[in-house]
Design a protein around this motif. Structure first.
Motif, PDB file in Angstrom:
ATOM      1  N   THR A 446       0.819  -1.214   0.000  1.00 61.02           N
ATOM      2  CA  THR A 446       0.000   0.000   0.000  1.00 61.02           C
ATOM      3  C   THR A 446       0.853   1.264   0.000  1.00 61.02           C
ATOM      4  OG1 THR A 446      -0.122  -0.041   2.422  1.00 61.02           O
ATOM      5  CG2 THR A 446      -1.906  -1.140   1.199  1.00 61.02           C
ATOM      6  N   LYS A 449      -0.664   3.916   1.799  1.00 62.68           N
ATOM      7  CA  LYS A 449      -2.007   4.259   1.347  1.00 62.68           C
ATOM      8  C   LYS A 449      -3.054   3.422   2.067  1.00 62.68           C
ATOM      9  CE  LYS A 449      -0.385   5.549  -3.293  1.00 62.68           C
ATOM     10  NZ  LYS A 449      -0.542   5.298  -4.763  1.00 62.68           N
ATOM     11  N   THR A 450      -4.316   3.775   1.852  1.00 59.51           N
ATOM     12  CA  THR A 450      -5.444   3.039   2.427  1.00 59.51           C
ATOM     13  C   THR A 450      -5.937   2.010   1.423  1.00 59.51           C
ATOM     14  OG1 THR A 450      -6.162   4.888   3.813  1.00 59.51           O
ATOM     15  CG2 THR A 450      -7.803   3.220   3.284  1.00 59.51           C
ATOM     16  N   LEU A 451      -6.156   0.798   1.891  1.00 58.54           N
ATOM     17  CA  LEU A 451      -6.742  -0.242   1.049  1.00 58.54           C
ATOM     18  C   LEU A 451      -8.265  -0.098   1.106  1.00 58.54           C
ATOM     19  CD1 LEU A 451      -6.623  -2.846  -0.658  1.00 58.54           C
ATOM     20  CD2 LEU A 451      -6.610  -4.126   1.497  1.00 58.54           C
ATOM     21  N   VAL A 545      -5.656   2.418  -2.535  1.00 57.76           N
ATOM     22  CA  VAL A 545      -5.491   1.244  -3.398  1.00 57.76           C
ATOM     23  C   VAL A 545      -6.822   0.503  -3.384  1.00 57.76           C
ATOM     24  CG1 VAL A 545      -4.295  -0.938  -3.763  1.00 57.76           C
ATOM     25  CG2 VAL A 545      -3.037   1.053  -2.916  1.00 57.76           C
TER      26      VAL A 545
END
Length: 731
Positions: A446, A449-451, A545
């Motif tokens: 990620t 980042k945020t999934l 993501v």
């Protein structure tokens, strides 16, 4: 060393017999083999397909993030559980032995059940002088149908705590039968240590410290039991030291940590107990003695499509027991003397006391009183003793009828446990299908980042289906690195997985440049002030993501190739569960037909994860025997997704029942559509509805049932409570 009882149950203390009719090794096998055979019977159809379900995934996530740790002390990642510092030990040991599968989780659970059964067998023989009753009790304590969490890894530490408590009690009673003082004290010290470990693993073990004293009472009566304690004060003092050590530790630790137990009990323990103590009898005792068997009989009759394996397994178990007992001529205590009735009464009373003590710790939590998971594990040994007392009396009346009753208990108890195992295996398979779907699209990277998981199948919406730590823990395990920032959006409803204290979901809104996650709106209700609504969570798309799962139009992914980023062995264990087949048994709920019966939980506390969205989780109406599950419709637009195989030229009918409508909501505002086609509803006074389903409306495969009705913000933001739906051929 002889393991025969040191005296007849109704006679004064007497010296140990010089020898036994059978070698000690044979008698030990007679305790262990039946327990091992029952465990083999339960595992054989399913193999090692079971994986994590709820807390297990969270524990694995902690191991990935912090490394494996064996003790939950005040400085550990599980500091709130510091009052039970050994609670994590079985999980940690299994992970340490093999960090890539659940193989050792299975072995440890199986071993715990064998120890539980063998310990009860020894205790019963020590109590009655009958190896036959010991073996019967051994089987009963494993297959006893009151509890619904014995066969899952979330309870492996509880199983081990109970097994260690029973093993410690058995070792202590054996030590009391020894004439050699030093050996007796050494065995007492070992027994005390085992029991202390049980308490440090799960504090509900503490009340079972009275097992040895109750065994002496049941065998010899109160006066004789008291006379035996005085010359054995040293041994008894050593035994008491184990639970006393735990009490001292718990008192000291509770002063320095905000414990999980304190959160469960609340601020006023006495007030809670005043309200809940009647349930010790109306719920705890009734379920332990009759309710569990009532469900076992119904499950045996309703859930199995074939009975070959159950009958064959019960027959093999019975033959094996008879072979082990073929040289055992000892008669049960109830058939040997004129005081049989007095002995059976004491034995039954001992069972009743142990049932109440085993269930009592859970009176401190209303949440635990609403379930049968874990709450009956510690009551089961007492229930097995009570049933053994009844069977012991039955032998003196009719051996044939008593033998038939034992066969009945074996068949229904094994059926109950097999169905319980099947229930959890099916949840595991659904979970592993979700993990496989994610792994095929997400490489685990990620980069801060945020999934975002877009859930088209509406599966990630239930405690049993990857909520919070379960989802982060399972993905962390699969990728062998922390995966912690995850958001889930259900489509097409756009419900956000995050829910408030009332079980209501938020919303996820896709913008041109970002995703906005809106918390549930503020609502109130009788006795509940307006709930807070935090500020929206806004995440730029550049920091997300995205993974989409559960699309019905997707072609199946090839599971033979290992996706990028996952740990190969861990992924293989997931795929093995996904592809595992149940052998020898067919269950009716595993096959889609042209009939569909949905409830939010058919058997008490074995909830079925809701396939759909817009519902709170199940609430149970607990009655004497029939327990009913229902769930609140918590969104205006709610749905249920179900499999079906319609027959050509058949007309079907939908039936269901709403038990309560919230506030100003009424039945006239309820609209239901099947696969986009509105249904004309007919209502009865009790909230039952029905509708004829037009030919062709049902399709082969997944079908979508949609419910549209307003919610009432002055009544907790709810709409109506659904009991279930049923679709069948129109008469």
């Amino acid at each position: 060393m002889s393991i025969r009882p040191s005296m007849n149950p109704t006679q004064p203390p007497a010296p140990l017999a010089a020898s036994d009719p059978q070698p000690a090794s044979r008698r030990w096998l007679a305790h262990i083999v039946p327990a091992a055979l029952v465990v083999l019977i339960l595992w054989l159809p399913f193999g090692f397909a079971l994986t994590g379900l709820i807390e297990e995934w969270g524990v694995l996530g902690l191991f990935i993030k912090h490394g494996v740790f064996f003790f939950a002390d005040t400085s550990s990642p599980l500091a709130p559980h510091a009052l039970r510092p050994l609670t994590i030990f079985p999980h940690a040991l299994a992970f340490w032995l093999d960090s890539n599968s659940f193989f050792y989780w299975h072995l440890l659970l199986m071993l715990a059940l064998v120890i539980k059964g063998a310990s009860v067998s020894y205790l019963m023989e020590k109590l009655t002088g009958s190896l036959k009753l010991g073996v019967i009790a051994c089987v009963l304590v494993i297959i006893y149908p009151a509890d619904t969490m014995q066969l899952s890894f979330r309870g492996v530490h509880i199983n081990w705590a109970l097994s260690l408590a029973l093993l410690g009690s058995a070792v202590f009673l054996h030590g009391l039968s020894l004439k050699h003082k030093l050996r007796a004290c050494l065995l007492s010290a070992l027994a005390s240590a085992l029991f202390a470990c049980a308490c440090f693993m799960y504090e509900a073990s503490l009340l079972l410290a009275c097992i040895p004293a109750l065994m002496l009472f049941a065998r010899d009566g109160l006066v004789t039991a008291l006379t035996q304690i005085r010359p054995k004060l040293a041994e008894h003092a050593i035994w008491v030291a184990g639970p006393a050590a735990y009490v001292i530790y718990a008192l000291r630790t509770s002063a320095v940590v905000k414990s999980y137990q304190a959160g469960v009990v609340g601020t006023d323990l006495l007030s809670t107990l005043k309200l809940t103590y009647p349930k010790l009898f109306s719920v705890g005792l009734l379920r332990s003695t009759l309710g569990g068997w009532f469900d076992a009989v119904r499950i045996t009759a309703e859930e199995f499509a074939n009975y070959g394996y159950v009958l064959a397994a019960s027959a093999v178990l019975s033959v094996a027991i008879m072979a082990l007992l073929r040289k055992d001529n000892a008669q049960p205590a109830g058939t040997r003397n004129s005081s049989a009735m007095a002995f059976n009464i004491r034995l039954a009373l001992t069972g009743l006391i142990l049932i109440l003590l085993g269930y009592f710790p859970f009176l401190t939590s209303n949440a635990h009183l609403a379930i049968s998971q874990r709450t009956y594990l510690f009551a089961t040994p007492g229930a097995a003793l009570l049933l053994a007392a009844i069977l012991n009396g039955g032998f003196s009346l009719s051996k044939a009828l008593t033998g038939a009753a034992i066969g009945f208990f074996f068949i229904t108890g094994i059926s109950f446990q097999l169905y319980q195992f099947h229930h959890y295996i099916e949840i595991s398979r659904t979970q592993t299908a979700i993990l496989n779907d994610i792994a095929r699209q997400f490489d685990g990277n990620t980069e801060g980042k945020t999934l975002l998981i877009l859930d088209h199948g509406n599966r990630l919406n239930h405690t049993w289906m990857f909520i919070d730590e379960s989802l982060t823990g399972s993905l962390s395990f699969l990728y062998d690195k922390p995966v912690s920032s995850i958001q889930v959006c259900h489509l097409p409803s756009k419900h956000w997985q995050r829910s408030d204290a009332l079980g209501r979901k938020g919303r996820c809104v896709e913008g041109a440049q970002d995703w906005t996650f809106e918390y549930p709106t503020s609502v109130s209700g009788p006795g509940v002030p307006a709930t807070p609504q935090p500020a929206n969570l806004v995440i730029p798309k550049a920091s997300i993501v995205t993974v989409e799962i559960g699309k019905s139009d997707e072609t199946p992914q090839d599971t033979r190739t290992v996706p990028q980023g996952v740990v190969e062995k861990r992924y293989k264990s997931i795929v093995d569960t996904l592809n595992a087949k149940t052998r020898f048994i067919r269950f009716k709920d595993a096959v889609a037909t042209d009939r569909y019966d949905w409830t939010f939980g058919k058997w008490w506390s074995m909830e079925i994860p809701t396939h759909g969205t817009g519902w709170r989780e199940a609430e149970w109406e607990i009655n004497s025997f029939h327990h009913h599950a229902s769930a609140w419709k918590s969104e205006r637009y709610s749905s249920l997704i179900f499999p079906f195989k319609p027959k050509d030229q058949r007309t079907y009918e939908l039936k269901g029942r709403f038990t309560i409508f919230a506030g100003t909501t009424d039945r006239s505002s309820m609209k239901i559509a099947l696969n986009g086609q509105p249904l004309a509803l007919q209502w009865s006074a009790d909230g039952t509805f029905s509708a004829t389903i037009a030919h062709g409306a049902l399709k082969d495969g997944d079908n979508l049932l949609e419910f549209d009705s307003p919610t009432d913000d002055s009544y907790y933001g709810l709409s109506a409570r659904l009991e279930g739906i049923h679709i069948a051929r129109q008469p």
